[in-house]
Design a protein around this motif. Structure first.
Motif, short mmCIF file in Angstrom:
data_model
loop_
_atom_site.label_atom_id
_atom_site.label_comp_id
_atom_site.label_asym_id
_atom_site.label_seq_id
_atom_site.Cartn_x
_atom_site.Cartn_y
_atom_site.Cartn_z
N ARG A 1 0.83 -1.20 0.00
CA ARG A 1 0.00 0.00 0.00
C ARG A 1 0.87 1.26 0.00
O ARG A 1 0.55 2.25 -0.66
N GLY A 2 1.99 1.21 0.73
CA GLY A 2 2.88 2.36 0.77
C GLY A 2 3.58 2.61 -0.54
O GLY A 2 3.97 3.75 -0.84
N SER A 3 3.77 1.56 -1.35
CA SER A 3 4.43 1.73 -2.64
C SER A 3 3.46 2.17 -3.73
O SER A 3 3.84 2.25 -4.90
N GLY A 4 2.19 2.45 -3.36
CA GLY A 4 1.23 2.97 -4.32
C GLY A 4 0.31 1.95 -4.92
O GLY A 4 -0.39 2.25 -5.90
N GLY A 5 0.28 0.73 -4.38
CA GLY A 5 -0.60 -0.30 -4.91
C GLY A 5 -2.06 0.02 -4.66
O GLY A 5 -2.43 0.51 -3.58
N SER A 6 -2.90 -0.25 -5.63
CA SER A 6 -4.33 0.00 -5.47
C SER A 6 -4.96 -1.08 -4.60
O SER A 6 -4.40 -2.16 -4.40
N THR A 7 -6.15 -0.80 -4.10
CA THR A 7 -6.86 -1.77 -3.27
C THR A 7 -7.15 -3.04 -4.04
O THR A 7 -7.04 -4.16 -3.51
N SER B 1 -5.46 -4.33 -6.66
CA SER B 1 -4.25 -5.12 -6.89
C SER B 1 -3.77 -5.78 -5.60
O SER B 1 -3.32 -6.93 -5.62
#
Length: 322
Positions: A220-226, A228
Motif C-alpha cells: 500500500r505504501g508503494s502505491g498499490g491500489s486496493t 491489486s
C-alpha cells in the motif's frame, strides 16, 4: 540475536469455521520469489507432510478413483442403468449367492445395481462439486469485499450471513423446490446458498488480519491500489483456508443431496442418484437388504473420505501441526 517469531492469531468465536481458519491461517505464505539456497522448498515440505498421513493419502486415492469411474461411466458400467429385466428382479450380490452376471445384484425391475450406482454417482458428485464450488466463489468474493471495506460493505456482509443462518437449511430448500420445481438447476441453486456463509465469514476474518500485515502495508505504501493488493497479496494467502473449507463443503452438500433425494425432493426419475437408490431399496429390506445397503455404503465412504481429506489438509497447511 535470533528474533522470536510473532505468535499465531487466536481463533475467533465464530465456531468451527473460524477454528479451521485459525488452524490454516499460519500456513498462508507471504508473496515472494523462490526459496534461497539453504531453505526448503515449501511445496515439497507440504507434499511430504501430506504423504505422512496414511488416512489422507487413502482418502485422496479413493476419491480420485470414484471420480475417474464416474467420468468413464459409459465405458465402465456393465449394463444400461435404465434397461429393465423383470425375470432378474431383486437378485442378490454375487457374494450372497447371486448371479455372477450382476456383481451387486439388481433392483425391483431387474436393472443392474452396479451400473445404477456408477451413473448415480455422476449426478450426486456433479451437484456436490458444483454447489461447493459456487459457494466457495460467492463466499470468497463477499469475504474479500467485506474485509477490505469495513465502513458499510463489511456490516452488510455480516448482516447477510446472520439472515442466512437464521433460516434452517431444510426449510429454505423446501420453499425453493416447491416454488421452482425439482430441476437440476433449482437443486444446484438451493445447495449453493447453503454453504457460502462459512466461506464469507472465514475469508473476511482472515482479510481483517492480513490487511495489517507488513507485506500488505508495504504494498500500500508503494502505491498499490486496493484491487491489486486484494488479488495479488491477500487472495493467495486465504486460498489455503478456502481449499480446506471446500473439501468439507463437498461432504456436506453430498449428504444434503442424498437426503433431499431420499425424501423425494431431490433428483427425479429417470435420472437417479445414491439417495434415490437408497430410498427405493428400503422397501425391499426383507427380500434383498443389499439393495439399500450398497448406496448407503457409497454415500458413507465418499463423505468419510472427503472429511478425512479436509482434516488432513488442515493439518498439513498448519506449520504448528506439520
Amino acid at each position: 540475536m535470533a528474533q522470536t517469531p510473532p505468535p499465531a492469531s487466536a481463533p475467533g468465536p465464530a465456531g468451527h469455521t473460524d477454528t479451521v481458519a485459525a488452524d490454516v491461517r499460519a500456513a498462508a505464505a507471504t508473496p515472494g520469489g523462490p526459496p534461497v539456497s539453504g531453505q526448503r522448498d515449501p511445496s515439497r515440505t507440504l507434499a511430504r507432510s501430506f504423504l505422512r498421513s496414511k488416512g489422507g493419502v487413502v482418502s485422496l486415492v479413493v476419491l480420485l478413483a470414484i471420480i475417474v469411474v464416474t467420468l468413464l461411466a459409459d465405458q465402465v458400467a456393465p449394463y444400461d442403468p435404465e434397461e429393465p429385466s423383470p425375470a432378474k428382479a431383486l437378485l442378490k450380490p454375487v457374494w450372497a449367492g447371486g448371479s455372477g452376471d450382476h456383481l451387486l445384484g439388481t433392483d425391483e425391475l431387474g436393472r443392474d445395481l452396479l451400473s445404477r450406482l456408477i451413473f448415480g454417482a455422476r449426478t450426486a458428485l456433479a451437484l456436490a462439486f458444483g454447489a461447493a464450488t459456487i459457494s466457495a466463489i460467492v463466499g470468497t468474493v463477499l469475504g474479500l469485499v467485506g474485509g477490505m471495506n469495513r465502513r458499510w460493505i463489511g456490516p452488510v456482509v455480516d448482516w447477510l450471513c446472520d439472515v442466512q443462518l437464521a433460516f434452517p437449511n431444510i426449510v429454505l430448500a423446501l420453499v425453493v423446490i416447491t416454488s421452482q420445481g425439482n430441476s437440476i438447476g433449482s437443486l444446484l441453486f438451493v445447495l449453493s446458498i447453503f454453504g457460502w456463509v462459512h466461506f464469507a465469514r472465514v475469508v473476511r476474518s482472515e482479510v481483517l488480519t492480513l490487511r495489517q500485515a507488513d507485506f500488505v502495508l508495504a504494498a500500500r505504501g508503494s502505491g498499490g491500489s486496493t484491487l491489486s493488493i486484494t488479488f495479488q497479496h491477500i487472495l493467495p494467502n486465504v486460498m489455503s483456508s478456502v481449499l480446506v473449507l471446500w473439501t468439507f463443503a463437498v461432504a456436506t452438500v453430498l449428504l444434503l443431496v442424498s437426503g433431499l433425494s431420499f425424501l423425494g425432493l431431490g433428483v427425479q426419475p429417470p435420472a437417479s442418484d445414491w439417495g434415490q437408490l437408497f430410498a427405493s431399496g428400503r422397501a425391499f429390506l426383507i427380500q434383498n437388504p443389499w439393495y439399500a445397503f450398497m448406496p448407503a455404503v457409497a454415500i458413507t465412504v465418499t463423505v468419510l473420505c472427503a472429511t478425512v481429506l479436509g482434516r488432513t489438509l488442515r493439518k498439513t497447511l498448519n506449520p504448528r501441526t506439520r
